[in-house]
Motif scaffolding. Structure first.
Motif, PDB file in Angstrom:
ATOM      1  N   SER A 639      68.704 136.385  84.664  1.00 42.51           N
ATOM      2  CA  SER A 639      68.044 135.923  83.368  1.00 42.51           C
ATOM      3  C   SER A 639      66.640 136.602  83.562  1.00 42.51           C
ATOM      4  O   SER A 639      65.996 136.747  84.264  1.00 42.51           O
ATOM      5  CB  SER A 639      68.048 134.457  82.976  1.00 42.51           C
ATOM      6  N   VAL A 640      66.243 137.075  82.039  1.00 42.38           N
ATOM      7  CA  VAL A 640      64.704 137.488  82.312  1.00 42.38           C
ATOM      8  C   VAL A 640      64.467 136.630  80.659  1.00 42.38           C
ATOM      9  O   VAL A 640      65.041 136.715  79.533  1.00 42.38           O
ATOM     10  CB  VAL A 640      64.757 138.751  81.825  1.00 42.38           C
ATOM     11  N   THR A 641      63.120 136.106  81.086  1.00 40.40           N
ATOM     12  CA  THR A 641      62.443 135.362  79.683  1.00 40.40           C
ATOM     13  C   THR A 641      61.381 136.387  79.279  1.00 40.40           C
ATOM     14  O   THR A 641      60.257 136.534  80.320  1.00 40.40           O
ATOM     15  CB  THR A 641      62.057 134.060  80.235  1.00 40.40           C
ATOM     16  N   PHE A 642      61.238 136.921  78.125  1.00 40.18           N
ATOM     17  CA  PHE A 642      60.103 137.801  77.669  1.00 40.18           C
ATOM     18  C   PHE A 642      59.201 137.014  76.940  1.00 40.18           C
ATOM     19  O   PHE A 642      59.614 136.098  75.696  1.00 40.18           O
ATOM     20  CB  PHE A 642      60.886 138.758  76.750  1.00 40.18           C
ATOM     21  N   HIS A 643      58.003 136.962  77.148  1.00 34.40           N
ATOM     22  CA  HIS A 643      56.928 136.421  76.216  1.00 34.40           C
ATOM     23  C   HIS A 643      56.118 137.617  75.761  1.00 34.40           C
ATOM     24  O   HIS A 643      55.434 138.280  76.401  1.00 34.40           O
ATOM     25  CB  HIS A 643      55.889 135.506  77.239  1.00 34.40           C
ATOM     26  N   SER A 644      55.896 137.361  74.315  1.00 34.13           N
ATOM     27  CA  SER A 644      54.709 138.449  73.700  1.00 34.13           C
ATOM     28  C   SER A 644      54.140 137.784  72.482  1.00 34.13           C
ATOM     29  O   SER A 644      54.514 136.596  72.177  1.00 34.13           O
ATOM     30  CB  SER A 644      55.678 139.644  73.273  1.00 34.13           C
ATOM     31  N   PRO A 645      53.350 138.476  71.955  1.00 41.59           N
ATOM     32  CA  PRO A 645      52.619 137.708  70.745  1.00 41.59           C
ATOM     33  C   PRO A 645      53.628 137.495  69.697  1.00 41.59           C
ATOM     34  O   PRO A 645      53.446 136.566  68.643  1.00 41.59           O
ATOM     35  CB  PRO A 645      51.762 139.038  70.175  1.00 41.59           C
ATOM     36  N   SER A 646      54.781 138.236  69.682  1.00 47.40           N
ATOM     37  CA  SER A 646      55.782 137.858  68.598  1.00 47.40           C
ATOM     38  C   SER A 646      56.720 136.738  68.860  1.00 47.40           C
ATOM     39  O   SER A 646      57.649 136.418  67.845  1.00 47.40           O
ATOM     40  CB  SER A 646      56.671 139.085  68.306  1.00 47.40           C
ATOM     41  N   GLY A 647      56.483 136.056  70.273  1.00 48.49           N
ATOM     42  CA  GLY A 647      57.478 134.843  70.489  1.00 48.49           C
ATOM     43  C   GLY A 647      58.041 135.099  71.909  1.00 48.49           C
ATOM     44  O   GLY A 647      57.540 135.997  72.695  1.00 48.49           O
ATOM     45  N   ARG A 648      58.991 134.159  72.007  1.00 48.46           N
ATOM     46  CA  ARG A 648      59.576 134.077  73.151  1.00 48.46           C
ATOM     47  C   ARG A 648      61.160 134.319  73.084  1.00 48.46           C
ATOM     48  O   ARG A 648      61.808 133.855  72.207  1.00 48.46           O
ATOM     49  CB  ARG A 648      59.502 132.467  73.970  1.00 48.46           C
ATOM     50  N   LYS A 649      61.590 135.042  74.105  1.00 51.90           N
ATOM     51  CA  LYS A 649      62.974 135.408  74.039  1.00 51.90           C
ATOM     52  C   LYS A 649      63.579 135.369  75.313  1.00 51.90           C
ATOM     53  O   LYS A 649      63.081 135.729  76.305  1.00 51.90           O
ATOM     54  CB  LYS A 649      63.413 136.758  73.279  1.00 51.90           C
ATOM     55  N   ARG A 650      65.009 134.949  75.419  1.00 46.64           N
ATOM     56  CA  ARG A 650      65.651 134.983  77.080  1.00 46.64           C
ATOM     57  C   ARG A 650      66.747 135.665  76.793  1.00 46.64           C
ATOM     58  O   ARG A 650      67.682 135.638  75.777  1.00 46.64           O
ATOM     59  CB  ARG A 650      65.798 133.443  77.430  1.00 46.64           C
ATOM     60  N   ALA A 651      67.104 136.529  77.703  1.00 43.96           N
ATOM     61  CA  ALA A 651      68.348 137.439  77.847  1.00 43.96           C
ATOM     62  C   ALA A 651      68.791 137.129  79.191  1.00 43.96           C
ATOM     63  O   ALA A 651      68.526 136.863  80.256  1.00 43.96           O
ATOM     64  CB  ALA A 651      67.876 138.882  77.493  1.00 43.96           C
ATOM     65  N   PHE A 652      70.305 137.509  79.235  1.00 44.21           N
ATOM     66  CA  PHE A 652      71.090 137.254  80.675  1.00 44.21           C
ATOM     67  C   PHE A 652      71.789 138.641  80.771  1.00 44.21           C
ATOM     68  O   PHE A 652      72.214 139.244  80.151  1.00 44.21           O
ATOM     69  CB  PHE A 652      72.294 136.201  80.229  1.00 44.21           C
ATOM     70  N   PHE A 653      71.787 138.761  82.332  1.00 43.41           N
ATOM     71  CA  PHE A 653      72.366 139.919  82.866  1.00 43.41           C
ATOM     72  C   PHE A 653      73.327 139.753  84.087  1.00 43.41           C
ATOM     73  O   PHE A 653      73.286 138.526  84.380  1.00 43.41           O
ATOM     74  CB  PHE A 653      71.356 140.756  83.080  1.00 43.41           C
ATOM     75  N   ARG A 654      74.073 140.693  84.374  1.00 43.46           N
ATOM     76  CA  ARG A 654      74.927 140.613  85.626  1.00 43.46           C
ATOM     77  C   ARG A 654      74.729 141.499  86.572  1.00 43.46           C
ATOM     78  O   ARG A 654      74.434 142.691  86.437  1.00 43.46           O
ATOM     79  CB  ARG A 654      76.475 140.739  85.191  1.00 43.46           C
ATOM     80  N   GLY A 655      74.384 141.013  87.829  1.00 45.53           N
ATOM     81  CA  GLY A 655      74.389 142.037  89.036  1.00 45.53           C
ATOM     82  C   GLY A 655      72.861 142.488  89.326  1.00 45.53           C
ATOM     83  O   GLY A 655      72.041 142.225  88.313  1.00 45.53           O
ATOM     84  N   LYS A 656      72.615 142.969  90.553  1.00 44.93           N
ATOM     85  CA  LYS A 656      71.405 143.213  91.062  1.00 44.93           C
ATOM     86  C   LYS A 656      71.381 144.586  91.119  1.00 44.93           C
ATOM     87  O   LYS A 656      70.409 145.163  92.182  1.00 44.93           O
ATOM     88  CB  LYS A 656      71.271 142.529  92.354  1.00 44.93           C
ATOM     89  N   GLY A 657      72.268 145.395  90.689  1.00 41.49           N
ATOM     90  CA  GLY A 657      71.958 146.844  90.563  1.00 41.49           C
ATOM     91  C   GLY A 657      73.009 147.623  91.340  1.00 41.49           C
ATOM     92  O   GLY A 657      72.661 149.035  91.462  1.00 41.49           O
ATOM     93  N   GLN A 658      73.610 146.992  92.314  1.00 35.78           N
ATOM     94  CA  GLN A 658      74.477 147.748  93.007  1.00 35.78           C
ATOM     95  C   GLN A 658      75.523 148.789  92.420  1.00 35.78           C
ATOM     96  O   GLN A 658      75.567 149.880  92.739  1.00 35.78           O
ATOM     97  CB  GLN A 658      75.361 146.873  93.883  1.00 35.78           C
ATOM     98  N   ARG A 659      76.160 148.221  91.358  1.00 35.81           N
ATOM     99  CA  ARG A 659      76.952 148.972  90.584  1.00 35.81           C
ATOM    100  C   ARG A 659      76.438 150.427  89.770  1.00 35.81           C
ATOM    101  O   ARG A 659      76.809 151.437  89.879  1.00 35.81           O
ATOM    102  CB  ARG A 659      77.795 148.332  89.683  1.00 35.81           C
ATOM    103  N   GLU A 660      75.282 149.992  89.358  1.00 34.73           N
ATOM    104  CA  GLU A 660      74.559 150.994  88.449  1.00 34.73           C
ATOM    105  C   GLU A 660      73.915 151.956  89.714  1.00 34.73           C
ATOM    106  O   GLU A 660      73.967 153.409  89.457  1.00 34.73           O
ATOM    107  CB  GLU A 660      73.381 150.317  87.852  1.00 34.73           C
TER     108      GLU A 660
END
Length: 707
Positions: A639-660
């Motif tokens: 998960s990544v939580t993004f904080h900016s002047p326009s507000g707060r947003k949270r997004a979810f992801f899979r994997g630590k990059g091995q596949r990519e």
């Protein structure tokens, strides 16, 4: 060669055709003549393997806790891959054998000598075994080879005897007259003790009488009637039984006199009655395996002996003493050998010890002729070379390779799997069968000599990385190497020189820079003002057990081997040359803690806190990245939580990059290129090793402007 193995999931016993082992340290290669099944330890292992999943869980609650913790920290998919890998594995069996030395890397042993051997994690029911030098003992002339094969069992008995400290003329009880119990009873008689043996089986009581035990009795409280009001008359009581019941230890407490000593040798339930033990003021001692040195990597793997003046009876010296007792005819094993079978009948041998059929010493015999040493086995026709394909060979068949790397590579239609090499042939064979490699080997040199091989993937223990990368470059192969690239600055300098002579693609497995969460953070930061970054990377790595392979100094330690991931990620995100690093290190391997600061040339700064602790409810990895008015918080790359002047947003992801990462590696390797400059892997590795240098000296380390 043939090796006896058990499938962990089904419990099935098979005789597998696997590559013969290579000398991989101080020790010897032995052509096995005889090996012995342990009715206690090996029967328990077979029963565990044959149990249902629920039965396995009930018997190993410690493993269940690990699975639950992995579920919490790594998620369902990753945990299930690990569990399936463990269940689908084939486990080598055996730990006591004798045979002829084929090849030696130790001055104490020469080819052609008869030796007795004790196994570690590599087992001994195989036609050829690699035996570390401190777990090998020369067999005196006059000791039959089949009896010498009992040496590891004999060492267990003698170690227990020494822990019991029996004195001449004492009354001693042995509860459980299996192989170890009967060997121990004879050794106690040789030490001048009066020995009484207890067991439930008439055939074992009869065997005890035949080898000269003074008295034998059915193991029951009634057998102690007529003794003093406090219970027994025994100065020492050795519990050699294997039982899920507490009855053997209860009998031991009843049999012991005041201030006696009870020694636990067998795998038995130890619910000691507190009041009875208190009233008699009993001492209770647990005997562990062959003796001092067992489970110590410095002793077993690196061959460092303990000084006899301080540790007179190591595992090896216990084996030698046991063989001497056979030579002096103070221990007689001939009456204890009840079955002899060839190695091809190994499944029948395990059926004998697990079915309740009367048995004691079950000996496996191997062909008299010297076995054929074959380090590479061809399993299937190799796929022919075609345009746009990539011939891949693999070194290292461990859990991470099987669960996280190979599944990503095997799904690419361009890949032609050629050879897989591993120090242990059984693992090489399993991985070759699972992923359809054309052949399996215990000799990495065979991979480098293969003209059809375009790329070598390296995922073996850290100490071997530098030499293998160098060999791969010199043989003209593209290289993927798991982190770390190497474990010392001298190795790094040598690698740079090798690459300068052979500038082929080399990629280090720093997968986190490729993670989807990382890509999202890059995009988020790029949308803001170009300002220096502040990075705070906190890692709760968890505690490793003392016997973990990273506790071996030869492997470079945990910071060089794991913290390099986090150094590389910070350098990739900062995108600027390093100016200076500073580190503070505390603790002892494999559980060192690191607090590090990385200063970059354009004003960015990163701090890494790496702790060998684990707090429930907190992520293993938490990263805070600030850039002006923008802040991103990554938790375990899920998960990544993004904080900016326009507000707060949270997004979810899979994997630590091995596949990519591996997809990019294959795309590049197919056309003979690298997805990243080799210099980036070198820079991250050098920064990590300089952190170790700073932590040792207590001073910052600066970098030239070119880094």
């Amino acid at each position: 060669m043939r090796q006896v193995a058990q499938n962990v999931r089904t419990g099935e016993i098979t005789v597998a055709d696997v590559p013969s082992p290579a000398l991989r340290g101080p020790g010897v290669l032995v052509a096995t003549s005889f090996s012995v099944l342990s009715p206690g330890t090996e029967r328990a292992a077979v029963e565990l393997g044959q149990a249902t999943l629920l039965g396995k869980a009930l018997r190993r609650p410690d493993q269940v806790r690990k699975v639950l913790e992995s579920l919490r920290r790594e998620g369902f998919a990753s945990t299930m891959r690990k569990v399936r890998d463990r269940l689908d594995a084939d486990r080598p069996l055996g730990y006591s054998c004798s045979g002829i030395v084929l090849e030696s890397r130790d001055a104490h042993f020469s080819p052609g000598e008869l030796v007795a051997c004790a196994g570690t994690d590599s087992a001994t029911h195989a036609e050829i075994n690699f035996i570390p030098r401190n777990l090998c003992a020369r067999v005196p002339e006059g000791v039959p080879p089949d009896q010498a094969a009992f040496a590891a069992l004999g060492a267990i008995a003698l170690h227990a005897l020494r822990l019991g400290e029996p004195a001449l003329g004492e009354d001693v009880a042995v509860i459980g007259l299996g192989l170890v119990g009967l060997i121990l009873a004879q050794a106690l008689r040789a030490a001048g003790c009066r020995v009484t043996g207890f067991d439930l089986r008439p055939d074992r009581l009869d065997a005890a009488s035949r080898v000269g035990v003074d008295r034998v009795s059915v193991a029951s409280p009634e057998a102690l009637t007529g003794h003093s009001h406090r219970g027994g008359d025994f100065d020492r009581v050795f519990v050699c039984a294997a039982s899920r019941s507490a009855e053997p230890v209860e009998l031991a407490v009843d049999a012991a006199r005041d201030r006696a000593r009870i020694i636990i040798v067998g795998d038995v339930r130890t619910d000691f009655p507190r009041n009875a033990c208190y009233e008699k003021e009993l001492s209770i001692v647990y005997a562990r395996s062959y003796g001092p040195g067992r489970y110590d990597p410095a002793y077993e793997e690196q061959g460092h002996d303990y000084p006899p003046a301080y540790v007179p009876w190591t595992a090896q010296r216990n084996m030698e003493a046991f063989l001497d007792l056979i030579l002096r005819r103070q221990i007689d094993l001939a009456p204890l050998i009840t079955h002899r079978l060839s190695v091809s009948e190994a499944a029948r041998a395990y059926e004998i010890i697990s079915s309740g059929e009367p048995s004691l010493g079950v000996v496996i015999e191997y062909p008299g002729a010297e076995p054929v040493r074959c380090s590479t086995i061809v399993l299937r026709p190799r796929e022919p070379r075609r345009a746009g394909s990539l011939g891949v060979s693999w070194i290292g068949a461990g859990s991470y390779a099987v669960t996280s790397l190979l599944p990503c590579v095997s799904g690419d239609a361009r890949v032609r799997f050629l050879q897989v090499a591993n120090a242990r042939g059984l693992s090489a064979r399993r991985v070759a069968d699972q992923f359809k490699f054309a052949s399996c080997s215990t000799d990495p040199a065979a991979l480098f000599a293969e003209p059809d091989c375009d790329a070598v993937f390296i995922s073996c223990p850290h100490s071997g990385h530098a030499a293998l990368v160098t060999a791969a470059l010199q043989s003209g192969k593209c290289v993927y190497v798991e982190k770390p690239l190497c474990i010392s600055l001298a190795q790094l300098d040598s690698l740079e020189a090798a690459w300068a002579s052979h500038p082929l693609p080399v990629v280090v497995g720093f997968n986190r820079r490729w993670a989807p969460a990382t890509a999202a953070v890059r995009e988020f930061l790029a949308a803001g003002a170009r300002e220096p970054l502040g990075i705070r990377y906190i890692v709760q790595a968890g505690v490793l057990p003392p016997d973990h392979w990273l506790s071996d100094p030869a492997e470079g330690g945990r910071i060089a081997g794991e913290a390099c991931h986090f150094v590389d990620w910070c350098m990739a995100i900062a995108g600027a040359p390093l100016d200076r690093v500073f580190a503070s290190i505390r603790g002892v391997a494999p559980n060192e803690a690191l607090v590090a600061t990385l200063e970059f040339s354009r004003g960015s700064q990163a701090s890494i806190i790496y702790e060998p602790v684990h707090a429930h409810g907190l992520p293993k990895e938490r990263i805070e990245i600030s850039c002006g008015s923008r802040i991103a918080v990554i938790e375990d790359f899920r998960s990544v939580t993004f904080h900016s002047p326009s507000g707060r947003k949270r997004a979810f992801f899979r994997g630590k990059g091995q596949r990519e990462m591996l997809a990019a590696v294959l795309d590049a390797f197919v056309v003979g290129r690298s997805p990243l400059p080799f210099a980036e892997g070198v820079a991250s590795t050098r920064a990590t090793l300089k952190l170790l240098e700073s932590g040792s000296s207590g001073f910052p380390v600066s970098f030239p402007a070119s880094l």
